[in-house]
Design a protein around this motif. Sequence first.
Motif, PDB file in Angstrom:
ATOM      1  N   LYS C 115       0.956  -1.113  -0.167  1.00 50.50           N
ATOM      2  CA  LYS C 115       0.032  -0.108   0.079  1.00 50.50           C
ATOM      3  C   LYS C 115       1.092   1.126   0.215  1.00 50.50           C
ATOM      4  O   LYS C 115       1.755   1.641   0.937  1.00 50.50           O
ATOM      5  N   THR C 162      -3.976   5.632  -5.406  1.00 53.89           N
ATOM      6  CA  THR C 162      -2.826   6.334  -4.288  1.00 53.89           C
ATOM      7  C   THR C 162      -2.662   7.694  -4.663  1.00 53.89           C
ATOM      8  O   THR C 162      -3.142   8.074  -5.782  1.00 53.89           O
ATOM      9  N   ASP C 175      -4.953  13.071  -5.157  1.00 52.78           N
ATOM     10  CA  ASP C 175      -5.401  11.788  -4.777  1.00 52.78           C
ATOM     11  C   ASP C 175      -6.589  11.403  -5.757  1.00 52.78           C
ATOM     12  O   ASP C 175      -7.242  10.452  -5.764  1.00 52.78           O
TER      13      ASP C 175
END
Lengths: 278, 278, 278
Positions: C115, C162, C175
């Motif tokens: 992540k 992301t 984002d």
Amino acid sequence: MEKELGERLGKLRKERPLVHNITNTVVTNFTANGLLALGASPVMAYAREEVADMAKVAGALVLNIGTLTAELVEACIIAGKAANEAGVPVLLDPVGAGATPYRTESSLRILREVKVAIVRGNAAEIAHLAGEVREIKGVDAGDGSGEASVELAVRAADKLGTVVAVTGREDVITDGKKGFIVTGGDELLTRVTGSGCLLTSVMGAFAAVEKDPLQAGAAALAWYGAAGEIAASAAGGRGPGSFQVALLDALAGLGEANVPKGVVRTLHISPVTGGGAR
Amino acid sequence: MEKELGERLGKLRKERPLVHNITNTVVTNFTANGLLALGASPVMAYAREEVADMAKVAGALVLNIGTLTAELVEACIIAGKAANEAGVPVLLDPVGAGATPYRTESSLRILREVKVAIVRGNAAEIAHLAGEVREIKGVDAGDGSGEASVELAVRAADKLGTVVAVTGREDVITDGKKGFIVTGGDELLTRVTGSGCLLTSVMGAFAAVEKDPLQAGAAALAWYGAAGEIAASAAGGRGPGSFQVALLDALAGLGEANVPKGVVRTLHISPVTGGGAR
Amino acid sequence: MEKELGERLGKLRKERPLVHNITNTVVTNFTANGLLALGASPVMAYAREEVADMAKVAGALVLNIGTLTAELVEACIIAGKAANEAGVPVLLDPVGAGATPYRTESSLRILREVKVAIVRGNAAEIAHLAGEVREIKGVDAGDGSGEASVELAVRAADKLGTVVAVTGREDVITDGKKGFIVTGGDELLTRVTGSGCLLTSVMGAFAAVEKDPLQAGAAALAWYGAAGEIAASAAGGRGPGSFQVALLDALAGLGEANVPKGVVRTLHISPVTGGGAR
């Protein structure tokens, strides 16, 4: 020669050739910054998974064995073969050849398996590759006095079947039949780690825009020497740290205003002696 | 001590010892340039195939675990054993020992398998090697206040059976029975990556020309501190980038004119306490 | 925004976050010195045996694929997973994505398995990650003209899930729903190898002290641009070597006196077009 020197630098600046370096961990940053300053586009890529892809789109491939490992030797050969197939010139810097058998053998293996356009080293390194033993201490240069260097370069070019550049106080570049002697530079270049490695990569940048390796190599030697002199003048009195910074500045500042004059002399090689009467 | 400091630097400059570094990727260039500036002859060689050949002809071998891998630990041990056999002094810089178990264990493994002449680290690193836990954050130095550092160095030297240098605001070097405290340097040294790593390699250069590791280490600490002060004076006001460049200039400029005075004090260790009354 | 910029730098200086970098061999030294100059605490650690231990105690983890190998990709994933578990933000610099399939695939693999909080690249790199082909040459930046970069960044953020920063003449960070445009910097940043890599690590340092990745990233972009301008003013006329040194000095000298003003603009993204009306 001055006109050609100017044209070659101009072409390099315009085309911004991609120079793929497989080089040692000591000099990667300095090499990349030196190439960028000169106007080329440096890339470092080492993984066996990608070196062929990178080498074949590059303008030149520079192999440097300064901190070689078994993996890097494989990468050099994979990249070198891909470059050969794509017609991309390959340069070899046999850093510390002779200092250990592994360096000599790895250099010779690369030379056997890859068609190398130019090998650049100091006199000791080249002598070891040519099978002529000379004292070597670590990876530093012997000082390479002129006459001996010419003869060594000619013999090495004959033996290795490639253009050889022996650099030192005077630089020699030859294919064994013809060539050049190039003067210039500054003693402080010997006080900066990787100044020879960067020179080989600079040769790669010129080889990317000029097919004749003798002409490309001579241009690189001449311009690099000029940058060394400019840097020494700008910062040499302060020491080698300042000189290293000034060398990058000088490479970026090269241009019409400071074309090196009278530094490249044609080398006349006697076919009888195979030696270096000039 | 001033006379000896001058003589040792003179000897180093004259002999230009080959210092074989197996060091981390962050500091290779700075270490090589620092050694060259000082007057030594640096070489980096990492491959298991060649490290023994290089180490045995070197004047000193410096092992630095800053970016270690399993392959590098093997290379360190192969090189270290070859150096031991050839009587070449081995130095260890346990960068970040304690930051991860792998660094601590690898350092201790090297210390078990190789006879190390000098270990140099900051207080936290040395405390971890000696089995005394201290907070460590990344690879940066604790500041090592004087008294505590002396006692730590003495205990570590006893435990590890080697000369230990704990560097910080004041530096201590001891074999557990005798030693020196060395002052000097500049706060800006802590703002340059690898200033400690280079110091260990500088100790290697002095150890190559002076058999007594305490004397060699003290000379290195004194001269390096002097270079730090000269560099801070030349460029410190501009910032750490300028200071790093000036440090290389200063190392090259060291000589009779700037022999550090009054910076080396003899350490008196009480055999009863094992501590550091001085 | 000026107030927040000042506060964030103050927090960074006070907390001195540990930034764990798994980065390329070209930029390790420059990255470490840049982070140190800024006030962070850099550490480089690559071995599979220790990257998880280091990442989980770090304030941020920065993954950079500039000279990746199979071992490094594994290390990135091990470290990334450990960081994810520990809640440590992970940043990715996909150097040269698109230059070879291996770089693109490795970047995408990291993005799948870890992540990632922020991906920072030039327009060509980000376009390749988003599956939009663009010309790329080596690892150098396209120049990323404003409007196109905004739209690209928005699409890439949507696709990759992301925060994405596309840096060039103007920088965009988003984002996919909101974000900032950041101006500033100097053309000379493109003449220094690793200036983009260091920027990603600087973003990591800010992400360590500011949870919102958009806010952290914008602060990093604004301060880095300011440092670039200060450095260009101090040394740019001399060339890229001097500029690189001055950039480190400038990062150390950042503070209340030179808070960048008016360089961060809020990005307004139309939900209908998904594009970048601002």
